[in-house]
Every structure is written in structure tokens, then in C-alpha cells.
Scaffold this motif. Structure first.
Motif, short mmCIF file in Angstrom:
data_model
loop_
_atom_site.label_atom_id
_atom_site.label_comp_id
_atom_site.label_asym_id
_atom_site.label_seq_id
_atom_site.Cartn_x
_atom_site.Cartn_y
_atom_site.Cartn_z
N ARG A 178 -8.78 -4.85 9.60
CA ARG A 178 -7.64 -3.93 9.68
C ARG A 178 -7.54 -3.11 8.41
O ARG A 178 -7.24 -1.91 8.44
CB ARG A 178 -6.35 -4.73 9.92
CG ARG A 178 -5.15 -3.86 10.27
CD ARG A 178 -3.95 -4.70 10.64
NE ARG A 178 -4.19 -5.49 11.84
CZ ARG A 178 -4.33 -6.80 11.87
NH1 ARG A 178 -4.26 -7.50 10.74
NH2 ARG A 178 -4.56 -7.44 12.98
N SER A 179 -7.80 -3.73 7.26
CA SER A 179 -7.77 -3.01 5.99
C SER A 179 -8.84 -1.93 5.95
O SER A 179 -8.64 -0.85 5.41
CB SER A 179 -7.98 -3.98 4.82
OG SER A 179 -6.91 -4.90 4.72
N THR A 226 -7.91 1.23 8.09
CA THR A 226 -6.77 2.00 7.56
C THR A 226 -7.06 2.54 6.17
O THR A 226 -6.22 3.21 5.59
CB THR A 226 -5.50 1.11 7.49
OG1 THR A 226 -5.78 -0.04 6.68
CG2 THR A 226 -5.08 0.67 8.88
N SER A 227 -8.27 2.26 5.64
CA SER A 227 -8.62 2.70 4.29
C SER A 227 -9.33 4.05 4.34
O SER A 227 -9.93 4.42 5.34
CB SER A 227 -9.53 1.65 3.63
OG SER A 227 -10.03 2.13 2.40
N GLU A 268 -9.39 -2.62 -0.16
CA GLU A 268 -8.44 -2.63 -1.28
C GLU A 268 -7.74 -3.99 -1.28
O GLU A 268 -6.91 -4.27 -0.43
CB GLU A 268 -7.44 -1.49 -1.13
CG GLU A 268 -8.10 -0.12 -1.17
CD GLU A 268 -7.13 1.00 -0.88
OE1 GLU A 268 -5.90 0.73 -0.79
OE2 GLU A 268 -7.58 2.14 -0.73
N ASP A 273 -5.56 -5.64 -3.15
CA ASP A 273 -4.12 -5.86 -3.33
C ASP A 273 -3.39 -5.72 -1.99
O ASP A 273 -2.51 -6.53 -1.65
CB ASP A 273 -3.54 -4.91 -4.37
CG ASP A 273 -3.87 -3.45 -4.10
OD1 ASP A 273 -4.88 -3.17 -3.42
OD2 ASP A 273 -3.11 -2.58 -4.57
N LYS A 274 -3.79 -4.71 -1.19
CA LYS A 274 -3.15 -4.52 0.12
C LYS A 274 -3.58 -5.61 1.10
O LYS A 274 -2.76 -6.15 1.85
CB LYS A 274 -3.50 -3.14 0.67
CG LYS A 274 -2.99 -1.98 -0.19
CD LYS A 274 -3.43 -0.65 0.39
CE LYS A 274 -2.93 0.50 -0.48
NZ LYS A 274 -3.38 1.81 0.03
N TYR A 275 -4.87 -5.93 1.07
CA TYR A 275 -5.39 -6.95 1.98
C TYR A 275 -4.75 -8.31 1.71
O TYR A 275 -4.29 -9.00 2.63
CB TYR A 275 -6.91 -7.02 1.83
CG TYR A 275 -7.57 -8.18 2.56
CD1 TYR A 275 -7.22 -8.53 3.85
CD2 TYR A 275 -8.58 -8.90 1.94
CE1 TYR A 275 -7.85 -9.57 4.51
CE2 TYR A 275 -9.22 -9.95 2.58
CZ TYR A 275 -8.84 -10.29 3.87
OH TYR A 275 -9.46 -11.32 4.52
N GLY A 302 -1.94 -8.84 0.24
CA GLY A 302 -0.52 -8.78 0.58
C GLY A 302 -0.28 -9.08 2.04
O GLY A 302 0.63 -9.86 2.40
N THR A 303 -1.11 -8.49 2.91
CA THR A 303 -0.99 -8.78 4.35
C THR A 303 -1.33 -10.23 4.64
O THR A 303 -0.65 -10.90 5.44
CB THR A 303 -1.94 -7.85 5.13
OG1 THR A 303 -1.61 -6.49 4.87
CG2 THR A 303 -1.84 -8.11 6.62
N ASN A 353 1.48 -12.61 3.69
CA ASN A 353 2.57 -12.54 4.67
C ASN A 353 2.22 -13.30 5.95
O ASN A 353 3.08 -13.97 6.54
CB ASN A 353 2.88 -11.07 5.00
CG ASN A 353 3.56 -10.35 3.86
OD1 ASN A 353 4.21 -10.97 3.02
ND2 ASN A 353 3.41 -9.04 3.81
N CYS A 366 -5.24 -3.58 -8.43
CA CYS A 366 -5.92 -2.71 -7.47
C CYS A 366 -7.43 -2.83 -7.69
O CYS A 366 -7.99 -2.17 -8.56
CB CYS A 366 -5.45 -1.27 -7.65
SG CYS A 366 -6.16 -0.13 -6.45
#
Length: 343
Positions: A197-198, A201-202, A209, A211-213, A215-216, A219, A239
Motif C-alpha cells: 500500500r505504501s 501511494t508513493s 517511506e 516513517d509512513k509505513y 505509522g500505518t 496503528n 524519514c
């Protein structure tokens, strides 16, 4: 097919000689005596090269040269001057002339001119072919990235469906051990789906990325594994971008360490915090750590559960060219890995 040459010179006799000599070499010569007539010819198109004399009655060749460049910057221009001052030829070359020829009364002038025209046209063709090839490569790369993004999208959706089916199966099971095993399997599949998914959307489908990955991922683990009354999870990630295969390994490690921490780090019913760190280190490395302030565990202690999670962590760390280390702390547990970012 003959090449067409625009020959700009106010010496009509010399222009006729150009038609004769260059015509024998297979060129079609169109004469022009000034800038206005030269631009009229250029507007009609079909010119392969321009021969431009410097000294004209009402203007210089450089004046016309700038107008030619504004019309078509790709057509090669051979600059001609009878001056012994080399600065004129240098100025023409600085402005983008393909070559220059010194005008002489001897017979060597025309062979030099033919050679300059031939080289200029060949070089211009090579530049155009190079630009065309580069454009095709760019378009191919863009198409491949779009296709890869779509593939990652479909894989992520398929894995999300599998995870949902496992969750339904876990909910219908009456065996707590089975429920726990299915929940862990769901978390592992979700970690891989999150990576895909990362990617789609990248902006760069080759890099994740982190930090975003993460984070998901945090959660997801918080929502699917952790009891709402149990420990909370806090992420501190720089990052940092990793390739997809290395991102999967990091994601699996974090999933396993988090799952173990939230299940075993604290006594049942006790609140606490589990921290995930992914930080830049010197020399192009990164630190991945999962830590808590719970009852503590060190390498060599009895493994709780099946031990599958520990084996997965060691295997994933190996694929990263590293190993898992358990840091001795006054309280709680800290597992960390140092990995190279650029590999």
C-alpha cells in the motif's frame, strides 16, 4: 534523398559557386542574401543545415543567427567568416554554431565546407536520435511505474482480503490458542499488505517511506492485537526510504517484536507503553529498536508462546545483513538492529 542547405551570403557570385560545388556533393542549396529572406525560407521548412556568412551589407551573421535560433534551435549552423580575428568564430561557437569555416579564395574552401556541413548534419541527427531514445526511455519508465503501482495496489487489496478472512475465521473459533495463532498470522499478512500500500501511494514505487509505513503498521497492530486496556504504542521514526524487500523485513520484525511486547511485557491489566524507534545513524546506517518498561526479558530466557516470532525476527534480521540484539536495561526490554540504508 538530398539534404537542403540554406546558404546566407550577400555575394551572389559566391552563392552560385556554393550551388555548383555543394550540388556536386549531393546537396540542394537555397540562397538568401539577408536576414529577412533567410527567415522566409526557414518558415517554409525542410532545411537540414544553414551556412551563414558573417559580413553582410546591413547586418552581421550573428544578428541573423539569433533569429534562426529562436525559430529552430536544433538546425545546425556553419558560420563563415573571412576575418582573421578568431574572436568572431569563437563568439559564433559560444552562441551555438555547429562549426565555422574561414572564407578563402582557394579551392580548399569547398571541401572544408562540405566536410563541416556533413559533420554538422550527422551530429544533429545523432542528437535527435538520442533525444528520441531518452524520451522513449522516460515514457517506458513512466508506464512501468504506473503498472508497478497498479500491481502493488492489487496485491495490497488481495492481502487485505486474506487478512479479513483470517480475522473472520479467528472470530468463529472457540479455541483460544487457535484464535491467538490466527491473530498473529493476520498481523504478519497486514504488515506485508501495508508495504504494498505504501508503494502504490508513493511518488517512487521503488522505495518505501518507512516513517509512513511504520505509522500505518503501528496503528494496525494497536487495533488488531493489543487489548484496548493494554499498553499503548508510540512511534519515533525518521524519514528514511528503503527498497521494498528490505521494508518487508523491517515490517515483519516490528510486527513480531510489537506483538510479543504488548502480550508479555506487562502484567495483565497493567498500563504501559511500547516504543518503536527507527532513527538515522552515522555512516549511512539506521537503528531499529522496540522497547518497553515492563517486566524485562533478555536473550536466553525462556521464550513464551511457540517461539515462531523469535525465529521470524532472526530470519528477517539476517536478510537485512544484521542480527537482533537485546540491550540490558534496568527495567523492561529493548531489542535493536543496526542496518545499512543503502543496500
Amino acid at each position: 534523398m538530398p539534404r537542403t542547405i540554406l546558404y546566407v551570403d550577400d555575394d551572389v557570385a559566391l552563392a552560385r559557386l556554393a550551388e555548383r560545388h555543394l550540388g556536386r556533393a549531393g546537396y540542394e542549396v537555397i540562397p538568401a542574401t539577408d536576414g529577412a529572406s533567410a527567415m522566409t525560407v526557414m518558415e517554409k521548412g525542410g532545411i537540414d543545415a544553414v551556412v551563414l556568412d558573417h559580413y553582410l551589407r546591413a547586418e552581421t551573421g550573428l544578428d541573423i543567427f539569433h533569429r534562426l535560433r529562436e525559430h529552430d534551435a536544433t538546425i545546425p549552423v556553419i558560420y563563415v567568416t573571412g576575418s582573421s580575428d578568431a574572436t568572431i568564430a569563437i563568439e559564433a561557437m559560444k552562441n551555438g554554431a555547429s562549426d565555422y569555416v574561414i572564407k578563402t579564395v582557394g579551392e580548399e574552401f569547398w571541401p572544408l565546407m562540405q566536410n563541416a556541413i556533413g559533420q554538422a548534419i550527422s551530429n544533429a541527427n545523432l542528437r535527435r536520435e538520442k533525444e528520441k531514445a531518452e524520451q522513449e526511455i522516460r515514457l517506458g519508465k513512466e508506464r512501468a511505474e504506473v503498472l508497478l503501482a497498479e500491481v502493488n495496489h492489487r496485491v495490497a487489496n488481495s492481502l487485505a482480503l486474506v487478512a479479513a478472512l483470517i480475522r473472520l475465521q479467528a472470530g468463529s473459533s472457540k479455541n483460544e490458542d487457535v484464535k491467538e495463532a490466527l491473530a498473529e498470522t493476520q498481523a504478519r499478512i497486514t504488515a506485508i499488505a501495508g508495504m504494498h500500500r505504501s508503494l502504490y501511494t508513493s511518488d517512487d514505487v521503488r522505495q518505501v517511506e518507512m516513517d509512513k509505513y511504520l505509522g500505518t503498521l503501528v496503528n494496525e497492530v494497536q487495533g488488531t492485537v493489543v487489548d484496548r486496556q493494554g499498553p499503548s504504542i508510540r512511534l519515533d521514526a525518521d524519514c528514511i526510504a528503503l527498497t521494498s524487500d528490505r521494508a518487508v523485513s523491517v515490517g515483519m520484525i516490528v510486527t513480531e517484536l510489537l506483538t510479543n511486547a504488548v502480550k508479555y511485557a506487562y502484567e495483565p491489566g497493567r498500563d504501559g507503553e511500547v516504543r518503536v524507534l527507527f532513527k538515522h545513524q552515522p555512516d549511512g546506517k539506521a537503528l531499529l529498536a522496540v522497547e518497553d518498561d515492563g517486566i524485562g526479558w533478555k536473550e536466553g530466557d525462556t521464550v513464551q508462546g511457540t517461539g515462531l516470532g523469535s525465529r521470524i525476527v532472526k530470519s528477517m534480521a539476517s536478510t537485512l545483513g544484521s542480527s537482533i540484539e537485546y540491550v540490558v536495561r534496568p527495567v523492561g526490554t529493548r531489542a535493536e538492529i543496526i542496518l545499512d540504508i543503502a543496500l
